[in-house]
Design an enzyme around this catalytic site. Structure first.
Site, PDB file in Angstrom:
ATOM      1  N   SER A 120       0.898  -1.157  -0.528  1.00 42.16           N
ATOM      2  CA  SER A 120       0.073   0.003   0.213  1.00 42.16           C
ATOM      3  C   SER A 120       1.087   1.206   0.203  1.00 42.16           C
ATOM      4  O   SER A 120       1.348   1.430   0.511  1.00 42.16           O
ATOM      5  CB  SER A 120      -0.640   0.124   1.531  1.00 42.16           C
ATOM      6  OG  SER A 120      -1.432   1.054   1.460  1.00 42.16           O
ATOM      7  N   LYS A 129      -1.272  -0.976  -4.981  1.00 43.16           N
ATOM      8  CA  LYS A 129      -2.150  -0.073  -3.986  1.00 43.16           C
ATOM      9  C   LYS A 129      -1.780   1.492  -4.221  1.00 43.16           C
ATOM     10  O   LYS A 129      -0.834   1.862  -3.110  1.00 43.16           O
ATOM     11  CB  LYS A 129      -2.645  -0.866  -2.898  1.00 43.16           C
ATOM     12  CG  LYS A 129      -3.840   0.120  -2.256  1.00 43.16           C
ATOM     13  CD  LYS A 129      -5.230  -0.683  -0.966  1.00 43.16           C
ATOM     14  CE  LYS A 129      -4.726  -0.270   0.047  1.00 43.16           C
ATOM     15  NZ  LYS A 129      -5.029  -0.546   1.109  1.00 43.16           N
ATOM     16  N   LEU A 130      -2.634   1.957  -4.471  1.00 39.43           N
ATOM     17  CA  LEU A 130      -2.033   3.261  -4.509  1.00 39.43           C
ATOM     18  C   LEU A 130      -3.407   4.072  -3.634  1.00 39.43           C
ATOM     19  O   LEU A 130      -4.410   3.796  -3.631  1.00 39.43           O
ATOM     20  CB  LEU A 130      -1.866   4.336  -6.063  1.00 39.43           C
ATOM     21  CG  LEU A 130      -1.173   3.424  -6.856  1.00 39.43           C
ATOM     22  CD1 LEU A 130      -0.588   5.041  -8.336  1.00 39.43           C
ATOM     23  CD2 LEU A 130       0.829   3.947  -5.884  1.00 39.43           C
ATOM     24  N   LYS A 131      -2.413   5.322  -2.661  1.00 36.46           N
ATOM     25  CA  LYS A 131      -3.821   6.035  -2.346  1.00 36.46           C
ATOM     26  C   LYS A 131      -4.439   7.008  -2.523  1.00 36.46           C
ATOM     27  O   LYS A 131      -3.281   7.562  -3.396  1.00 36.46           O
ATOM     28  CB  LYS A 131      -3.180   6.384  -0.877  1.00 36.46           C
ATOM     29  CG  LYS A 131      -3.109   5.238   0.631  1.00 36.46           C
ATOM     30  CD  LYS A 131      -4.425   4.132   1.374  1.00 36.46           C
ATOM     31  CE  LYS A 131      -3.567   3.573   2.339  1.00 36.46           C
ATOM     32  NZ  LYS A 131      -5.243   2.807   3.197  1.00 36.46           N
ATOM     33  N   ASP A 150      -6.996   2.841  -3.185  1.00 37.49           N
ATOM     34  CA  ASP A 150      -7.845   2.631  -1.746  1.00 37.49           C
ATOM     35  C   ASP A 150      -8.088   4.510  -1.858  1.00 37.49           C
ATOM     36  O   ASP A 150      -6.972   5.193  -1.260  1.00 37.49           O
ATOM     37  CB  ASP A 150      -6.795   2.677  -0.937  1.00 37.49           C
ATOM     38  CG  ASP A 150      -7.805   2.324   0.173  1.00 37.49           C
ATOM     39  OD1 ASP A 150      -8.968   3.000  -0.070  1.00 37.49           O
ATOM     40  OD2 ASP A 150      -6.928   1.389   1.549  1.00 37.49           O
ATOM     41  N   GLU A 176     -11.289   0.845  -3.534  1.00 38.23           N
ATOM     42  CA  GLU A 176     -11.107   0.294  -2.221  1.00 38.23           C
ATOM     43  C   GLU A 176     -12.205   1.989  -2.099  1.00 38.23           C
ATOM     44  O   GLU A 176     -11.731   2.702  -1.963  1.00 38.23           O
ATOM     45  CB  GLU A 176     -10.325   0.117  -1.968  1.00 38.23           C
ATOM     46  CG  GLU A 176     -10.517  -0.441  -0.127  1.00 38.23           C
ATOM     47  CD  GLU A 176      -8.992  -0.416   0.172  1.00 38.23           C
ATOM     48  OE1 GLU A 176      -7.990  -1.236  -0.074  1.00 38.23           O
ATOM     49  OE2 GLU A 176      -8.828  -1.170   1.365  1.00 38.23           O
ATOM     50  N   ASP A 182     -13.960  -2.103   2.387  1.00 39.76           N
ATOM     51  CA  ASP A 182     -13.448  -1.774   3.782  1.00 39.76           C
ATOM     52  C   ASP A 182     -13.576  -1.351   4.906  1.00 39.76           C
ATOM     53  O   ASP A 182     -14.789  -2.303   5.193  1.00 39.76           O
ATOM     54  CB  ASP A 182     -11.854  -1.335   3.050  1.00 39.76           C
ATOM     55  CG  ASP A 182     -10.837  -0.964   4.980  1.00 39.76           C
ATOM     56  OD1 ASP A 182     -11.029  -1.684   5.574  1.00 39.76           O
ATOM     57  OD2 ASP A 182      -9.536  -0.452   4.509  1.00 39.76           O
ATOM     58  N   LYS A 206     -10.487  -7.666   7.072  1.00 40.49           N
ATOM     59  CA  LYS A 206      -8.752  -7.157   8.262  1.00 40.49           C
ATOM     60  C   LYS A 206     -10.073  -7.197   9.530  1.00 40.49           C
ATOM     61  O   LYS A 206     -11.363  -7.635  10.041  1.00 40.49           O
ATOM     62  CB  LYS A 206      -9.194  -5.729   8.481  1.00 40.49           C
ATOM     63  CG  LYS A 206      -8.220  -4.785   6.764  1.00 40.49           C
ATOM     64  CD  LYS A 206      -8.133  -3.626   7.652  1.00 40.49           C
ATOM     65  CE  LYS A 206      -7.567  -1.930   6.448  1.00 40.49           C
ATOM     66  NZ  LYS A 206      -7.766  -1.470   6.733  1.00 40.49           N
ATOM     67  N   GLY A 219      -4.746  -4.287   6.039  1.00 37.31           N
ATOM     68  CA  GLY A 219      -3.288  -4.278   6.837  1.00 37.31           C
ATOM     69  C   GLY A 219      -3.429  -3.567   7.866  1.00 37.31           C
ATOM     70  O   GLY A 219      -4.770  -2.747   7.100  1.00 37.31           O
TER      71      GLY A 219
HETATM   72  O1  OSB Z   1      -7.548   1.451   4.292  1.00 28.98           O
HETATM   73  O2  OSB Z   1      -6.821  -0.678   3.764  1.00 28.98           O
HETATM   74  C1  OSB Z   1      -6.068   0.912   4.664  1.00 28.98           C
HETATM   75  C2  OSB Z   1      -3.314   1.674   7.070  1.00 28.98           C
HETATM   76  C3  OSB Z   1      -4.090   2.309   7.976  1.00 28.98           C
HETATM   77  C4  OSB Z   1      -5.671   1.932   7.819  1.00 28.98           C
HETATM   78  C5  OSB Z   1      -5.978   1.591   6.818  1.00 28.98           C
HETATM   79  C6  OSB Z   1      -5.497   1.009   5.747  1.00 28.98           C
HETATM   80  C7  OSB Z   1      -4.192   1.412   5.179  1.00 28.98           C
HETATM   81  C8  OSB Z   1      -3.853   0.818   4.825  1.00 28.98           C
HETATM   82  C9  OSB Z   1      -1.673   0.360   4.539  1.00 28.98           C
HETATM   83  O3  OSB Z   1      -3.851   0.962   3.770  1.00 28.98           O
HETATM   84  C10 OSB Z   1      -1.853  -1.371   4.912  1.00 28.98           C
HETATM   85  C11 OSB Z   1      -0.847  -2.338   5.695  1.00 28.98           C
HETATM   86  O4  OSB Z   1       0.202  -2.581   4.295  1.00 28.98           O
HETATM   87  O5  OSB Z   1      -0.559  -2.483   6.795  1.00 28.98           O
HETATM   88 MG    MG Z   2      -8.788   0.367   3.007  1.00 31.38          MG
END
Ligand code: OSB
Ligand code: MG
Length: 379
Positions: free
Chosen positions: A138, A164-166, A191, A216, A241, A265, A293
């Protein structure tokens, strides 16, 4: 499964600096403040990790709140159960609404104690079908496109099998286009962590041009029906999510057409056992799942990697290697090999906590015990 008695729970707060700042649409993190539990039981010890964030910005839960809920509302209910199994924890805690991440942490610790004493791994208990799991990574919001391309390139060089790009409004089409142009047809997804509204549907549909695996959680947690509306406009599969907080909620979202993929999760849904039910439900509805994660330490990662070895985890997870998060982990590190992590095989979580290092990163401890003189209920 052999029942045990919960004798005490050590609650420990650790501070772990991240190797690089991680920016999402809900904020930027440079370190984590993590609640760990050690369950002391008649069957031995077990570890749990709480995934609640420092502030209630991912969901309503946050680490101080989780600790308070555990000490004052959850653990007292478990201490008065004379014979307890991990399978009982959610039932005993049902009178307390919400607090999924707090509940998940204690269920995890009880399950670890139970399985360690039985000599069974999490993976075997979950019905794992793989010895290693495909890993994605991520990638946070970056200051510039060249910075982003540098980070993505480094991760691809390390072997990650999916990026995965935020994204957020103002950081979406450009970064996705830039990554596609530079790195070709790498498996790619985005995401939004709830940053958009359904009126952004036409804009989000522009992402269809980039052949993403999924989008996402584009909309707020409560807007399940709006995700179904969005799915009629956007061709890219929608993955939920934040919106999926239980197996019942997952069933409803699937029936509504709100998601074509589910991010699982365990902490968000109240524990590994509810997560397993969601896995099974999705499998019977032909909905692929993948392991999310929450920047876990080696403890949470061990459980997540074990669960990700179940059959319907068909997409790479956000189960990255320890060095993606921390310079030094509190367990033996998870190391990427050909874009995969090995599933632990030892009893329980199958990892060992480095107690000396744990002491170094601990900034607060508290021990919860049964109230003196309190009679245990035999259930
Ligand atoms: O939305 O998936 C998410 C981390 C913290 C809170 C929410 C998210 C995330 C990540 C990182 O996207 C996931 C990881 O590498 O643990
Ligand atoms: Mg997410």
């Amino acid at each position: 499964m052999n029942a045990l008695t919960l004798e005490a729970v050590e609650l420990r707060r650790i501070r772990m600096p991240l190797v690089a700042p991680f920016e999402t649409s809900f904020g930027i993190q440079t370190e984590r403040d993590i609640l760990l539990l050690k369950a002391i039981t008649s069957a031995g010890e077990g570890w749990g990790e709480c995934v609640a964030t420092e502030e209630p910005t991912y969901s309503s839960e946050y680490v101080d709140g989780a600790q308070h809920a555990l000490v004052h509302h959850l653990l007292p209910r478990l201490f008065i159960s004379a014979r307890l199994t991990a399978e009982d924890v959610a039932k005993v805690l049902r009178p307390v609404h919400g607090h999924h991440m707090a509940k998940a942490a204690i269920e995890m610790a009880v399950l670890d104690a139970q399985l360690r004493s039985a000599g069974e791994s999490f993976a075997r208990y979950f019905g794992a079908v793989r010895h290693e799991v495909d890993c994605g990574v991520s990638v946070g919001i970056h200051r510039t496109i060249p910075d982003l391309l540098q980070t993505v390139g480094d991760y691809l060089d390390q072997g990650y099998r999916r990026i995965k790009l935020k994204i957020k409004p103002g950081w979406d089409l450009e970064p996705v286009r830039a990554v596609r142009e530079r790195f070709g047809d790498v498996p790619l997804q985005v995401d939004a962590n709830t940053a958009y509204s359904v009126s952004d549907a036409e804009h989000l549909a522009e992402l269809d041009a980039f052949d993403l695996l999924l989008i996402e959680q584009p909309l707020p947690e409560e807007q399940v029906l709006a995700h179904a509306e969005l799915a009629k406009v956007v061709r890219t599969p929608i993955c939920l999510d934040e919106s999926i907080t239980s197996a019942q909620g997952a069933a409803d979202a699937i029936q509504l057409g709100a998601c074509q993929v589910v991010n699982i999760k365990p902490g968000r849904v109240g524990g590994y056992l509810e997560a397993r039910r969601i896995h099974d439900l999705c499998a019977s509805n032909h909905i692929p799942v993948w392991m999310g994660g929450m920047l876990e330490t080696g403890l949470g990662r061990a459980g997540n990697v074990a669960m990700a070895a179940m059959p319907n985890f068909t997409l790479p997870g956000d189960t990255s290697a320890s060095d993606r998060y921390y310079h030094r982990d509190i367990t033996e590190p998870f190391v990427l090999s050909e874009g995969r992590l090995r599933v632990p095989t030892g009893p329980g979580l199958g990892v060992t906590v480095d107690l000396e290092f744990l002491e170094q990163v601990t900034f607060a401890t508290e021990t919860a015990r049964p109230e003196p003189g309190r009679v245990r209920a035999t259930r």
